[in-house]
Design an enzyme around this catalytic site. Structure first.
Site, PDB file in Angstrom:
ATOM      1  N   ASP A  63      14.368 -24.583  -8.383  1.00 50.13           N
ATOM      2  CA  ASP A  63      13.613 -23.673  -9.252  1.00 50.13           C
ATOM      3  C   ASP A  63      12.107 -23.849  -9.041  1.00 50.13           C
ATOM      4  O   ASP A  63      11.346 -23.954  -9.998  1.00 50.13           O
ATOM      5  CB  ASP A  63      13.976 -23.903 -10.721  1.00 50.13           C
ATOM      6  CG  ASP A  63      13.580 -22.711 -11.591  1.00 50.13           C
ATOM      7  OD1 ASP A  63      13.518 -21.580 -11.069  1.00 50.13           O
ATOM      8  OD2 ASP A  63      13.322 -22.907 -12.788  1.00 50.13           O
TER       9      ASP A  63
ATOM     10  N   LEU B   6       3.184 -26.321 -25.203  1.00 52.97           N
ATOM     11  CA  LEU B   6       2.529 -26.090 -23.914  1.00 52.97           C
ATOM     12  C   LEU B   6       3.179 -24.971 -23.127  1.00 52.97           C
ATOM     13  O   LEU B   6       2.531 -24.297 -22.331  1.00 52.97           O
ATOM     14  CB  LEU B   6       2.561 -27.375 -23.076  1.00 52.97           C
ATOM     15  CG  LEU B   6       1.813 -28.588 -23.647  1.00 52.97           C
ATOM     16  CD1 LEU B   6       2.080 -29.813 -22.786  1.00 52.97           C
ATOM     17  CD2 LEU B   6       0.322 -28.301 -23.728  1.00 52.97           C
TER      18      LEU B   6
END
Length: 411
Positions: free
Chosen positions: A215, A104
Site C-alpha cells: 500500500d 493526524l
C-alpha cells in the site's frame, strides 16, 4: 337409577386416575429437565461472577488488560526486541482521550493521533478501528514486521498497547505529516524519491525477511523534521522468505491507482507490485498531482497515460510541476520520468528491481532501456470512440481504466 349413578361415579374416578397418571408422567419427564436447566443457570451465573471479579481486579498494566493467551503471544513476539508495552491509561492521557484536535489522519485500519507522553516525548498513536476488519492476527503481523525493521527511511515503532478491544501502536512522531501535504523544490523532491527507493530496497532485499508493503502511496510516506521520507503503515504488508518471489492471495488489499494489474486483477503479489506503486508515486512527485486526479474533459487520461504520451512526443518536461520553475535539473527530471515509466509497465517481469531503480536514479550513465506501454493506459482518443470508425490497435494500447476506489483499505 342407582346403577347409573354408580356407573357415572366409577367412570369419573377412572378419568381422574388417568389425569393423575398423565400429570405424574409429565412431572417425571420435566423434573430432570428443570433440574438440568437450573444447574446450567447456576453454572453460567458463577462464570459471570468469576469473570466480573477478574475484571474488577485488573490493573492498568497490559498483562492485566487482555486475555492470558494474548499476553503469552505478545511476550513470545517481543522476545529479544526493544518494544515497550504501554498501559491504556497513559495512552488516554497522551492523546487527551483521543481528542479530534489531536487526529493526524486516517491509516489503513484506523485513525492516527498525536500524543505527548508523561516524559514529554511526542508520539504518533495508531488506534485500530473496531470495525476495520483487521483482527488480532493483522495487528500482530504489523508488530512482528515493524520490530524486525531498522532503517532510516522506515518509521520507527516505539511500542504497543492492548486493552480489552483496543489495539494500539505507538510510533515516532513525524512533525511534517505525510508527503501529500506538501509541494517542494526539486532538490527536496529528488531526495525524497531517493529515500523512498532506499527504504523499499531494504524491505525487499536487506531485511531478515523479504517484505512487500502492498500500500505504498503519498499518504503513507511521512516526513521527519529534516524532510527525510519514512515509509509508514505496515498493516497490509506481506512477509516472504528471501527464497520466495511471488504469492497468490484471495484477499486483495491496497488502493486502486497504485496497485499493479497482476495484483489488482489476479491477486498475484511480488516485489514488482511495490515497484509499480513506487513508479506511480515517483510520477506524482514529479508532476505534483495524484494519479487519480488527472482526468478532465479534453484529456481523459490518468497520470500514467499522460506521462506516456508526453514521453513519446518528446515533451516529457511538460509533465513537471510548473511551480518548480527554474529550480529543477532537467537531466534528473528526465531520469525520474524514464524510471517511473519503466516501473509502471504492464508486465511484472519488464519492471526493474529496486536495486536497478536506485542505480538508474543515482548514476549518470545513459539509460538505454526504452519504456514500454504502461499498465492502465487510457487512450487519448477515448472520447472520439463514438464519432470515428478507427479500430484501436490492441498491440499498442491497453483499454483498462484505473479507478480511485479501494479494495480493503484506506484513503
Amino acid at each position: 337409577m342407582g346403577w347409573s349413578d354408580n356407573s357415572s361415579g366409577f367412570n369419573a374416578g377412572k378419568k381422574w386416575i388417568w389425569i393423575g397418571a398423565a400429570i405424574a408422567s409429565a412431572l417425571l419427564i420435566l423434573c430432570p429437565l428443570l433440574l438440568c436447566l437450573v444447574k446450567k443457570i447456576q453454572k453460567y451465573a458463577l462464570q459471570v461472577d468469576k469473570k466480573g471479579k477478574r475484571k474488577a481486579g485488573k490493573s492498568n498494566d497490559l498483562a492485566d488488560s487482555i486475555e492470558s493467551y494474548d499476553v503469552k503471544d505478545l511476550e513470545a513476539d517481543f522476545k529479544g526486541h526493544d518494544i515497550k508495552v504501554f498501559n491504556f491509561t497513559s495512552i488516554l492521557e497522551a492523546t487527551m482521550d483521543f481528542s479530534p484536535e489531536n487526529k493526524l489522519g486516517q491509516g489503513g485500519y484506523g485513525p492516527v493521533y498525536k500524543g505527548i507522553l508523561a516524559i514529554g516525548q511526542e508520539v504518533a498513536v495508531k488506534r485500530l478501528s473496531k470495525t476495520s476488519g483487521q483482527g488480532i492476527m493483522e495487528f500482530k503481523n504489523e508488530l512482528v514486521l515493524i520490530c524486525e525493521l531498522q532503517h532510516t527511511n522506515l518509521v520507527q515503532l516505539l511500542g504497543c498497547c492492548i486493552h480489552e478491544e483496543e489495539r494500539i501502536l505507538i510510533y515516532e512522531y513525524m512533525p511534517n505529516k505525510s508527503l501529500d501535504f506538501y509541494l517542494f523544490d526539486w532538490k527536496k523532491r529528488f531526495n525524497i524519491i531517493e529515500g523512498i527507493s532506499q527504504g523499499l530496497l531494504y524491505l525487499h532485499k536487506y531485511s531478515r525477511l523479504k517484505i512487500i508493503h502492498r500500500d505504498l502511496k503519498a499518504s503513507n510516506i511521512l516526513l521527519d523534521e529534516n524532510m527525510n521520507p519514512k515509509i509508514a503503515d505496515f498493516g497490509m504488508a506481506r512477509m516472504f522468505t528471501q527464497q520466495e518471489s511471488t504469492v497468490n492471495t484471495n484477499r486483495i488489499v491496497g488502493t486502486y491507482g497504485y496497485m499493479s494489474p497482476e495484483y489488482a486483477m489476479e491477486g498475484v503479489c511480488s516485489t514488482k507490485s511495490d515497484v509499480y506503486s513506487f513508479g506511480v508515486l515517483l510520477l506524482e512527485i514529479v508532476c505534483g498531482r495524484k494519479n487519480n486526479s488527472f482526468y478532465d474533459d479534453d484529456r481523459p487520461l490518468n497520470l500514467i497515460g499522460h506521462a506516456w504520451e508526453l514521453w513519446n512526443d518528446g515533451e516529457y518536461l511538460k509533465l513537471m510541476d510548473p511551480s518548480l520553475s527554474d529550480t529543477f535539473v532537467p537531466d534528473e527530471v528526465k531520469r525520474c520520468i524514464h524510471v517511473g515509466l519503466l516501473c509502471v509497465e504492464q508486465y511484472a517481469n519488464d519492471r526493474p528491481t529496486m536495486s536497478d531503480v536506485i542505480s538508474m536514479l543515482t548514476n549518470k550513465y545513459e539509460l538505454t532501456t526504452i519504456p514500454r506501454r504502461p499498465a492502465f493506459y487510457v487512450r487519448r482518443d477515448i472520447l472520439d470512440r463514438e464519432t470515428t470508425s478507427k479500430v484501436p490497435d490492441t498491440d499498442t494500447y491497453s483499454t483498462t481504466i484505473s479507478t480511485s476506489c479501494e479494495v480493503e483499505g484506506k484513503i
